[in-house]
Design an enzyme around this catalytic site. Sequence first.
Site: not given
Lengths: 262, 262
Positions: B39, B60, B91, B174
């Site tokens: 990642d 991403k 992660g 997020m």
Amino acid sequence: LPAGCPGKVWFVGAGPGSEDLLTVRALRVLARADVVLHDALVPAQILRWARAAVLVAVGKRCDRPSAGQRDIDRALVAAARRHASVVRLKGGDPAVFGRLDEEIDALQAAGIPWEVVPGVTAASAAAAAAGQSLTRRGDARRVTIVTPRTGRGQLDNDCWADGLDEHGTVVLYMAGRVAASCAQVLLDRGFGPDVPVVAVRAASLPRQDVRWTTLAGMRSGFFDDGQPVALLIGRALADRRPAAAHRGGPHPARDLAELAAS
Amino acid sequence: LPAGCPGKVWFVGAGPGSEDLLTVRALRVLARADVVLHDALVPAQILRWARAAVLVAVGKRCDRPSAGQRDIDRALVAAARRHASVVRLKGGDPAVFGRLDEEIDALQAAGIPWEVVPGVTAASAAAAAAGQSLTRRGDARRVTIVTPRTGRGQLDNDCWADGLDEHGTVVLYMAGRVAASCAQVLLDRGFGPDVPVVAVRAASLPRQDVRWTTLAGMRSGFFDDGQPVALLIGRALADRRPAAAHRGGPHPARDLAELAAS
């Protein structure tokens, strides 16, 4: 240490049990500890890395007599008043069902510095052992870690199930012996009987065992042997198994010793 | 490897970012890898332990162009057909918002063996950084890890908040850039404006930052710099801070090298 000059307490997550699922930081802090107060479930091969330390078993196990929380709090404060480096070693991650807040409050009241080293929690270890993702893009956007147990180690009501649904993944901790009744509670709340369930006993340890079933099947219960069990429940789960399970076991002593001493 | 004889893929949790919050198993698997598909958020000091490996960044990041999931799946299968040991480094913990299921499905379809190495998830790392317990005995029996983001990286509806309550601890992943609107959603659903909130940016890394506020305060938003942020929300939280924060940083290379090579 001079009187009145407290040491420091490190709350350290021991992870699920396999020695190599400790973090590097945890290994180093353990190796430098003067005293380690540890939960009963932490395996001996992890404890032996605290070579210089006095080991004190303080953890509670369900249905067995053990130290009360206030006794643990007092022992922690007393240890920090006599030693420079005290480790409070907890299974999994200290922030999850570890009563970390109570022990921190006791240290704060006594003016003792502390720090937390996170660990791999049982949900992650169980998911890895069973080859499961706990989330699924566009569908399961949530993982709920919950226990049906209350302060006294008993199932007193069903409010642990409030707001849960079969799309978000539910991970039940400390529910091995009450799995059957937990299944019924979820069925009563509208979960489908075909919702996948994966039960993982002793994740990462040689006695690890994984069972795939459904919520209907879970009503028959699982492992009733007092080993730690994590129950994964939800539509995101699949009947999918890792090709080769990596089991914990002895590792060459030399390398970890050098790492820990650095 | 001979054609048709696939290697093995290891899905490895990189933890929150500090090198010493890798597990010992992760370090060893990395050190033996032939190829590492990682990642974008995995720090360079972790990647350098994959000394023998070809490194391929596939992750991403929100709002930036990056590899599509199907491209990642294909790259993983292709790598396992050419190399004995392929690491897919993610992660945190691979089972939490890692699209692990999609990548496993691709490997299963191609007949490639795989295994998962769990990691320290962001909720645990953030709690440790902020000195918080995510549960409280007799009160907060639940931790819900949830993201308001959907497949396309946008806040499309409020169903992520279904069934949450202010007593169980909510950990938003997020959600750094949508913190203010998430706060409003929870307030609209009956959370008290005085519910404690702890925002942790870049837990365990040198740029770590921790902010204590309330749900009302969260409506002003937090760190808007694209760094990973975990938002802890719930009555179990306290305005409590570790005495000395342990920050990630360079460690002596020798010991980790010896550990990894063992």
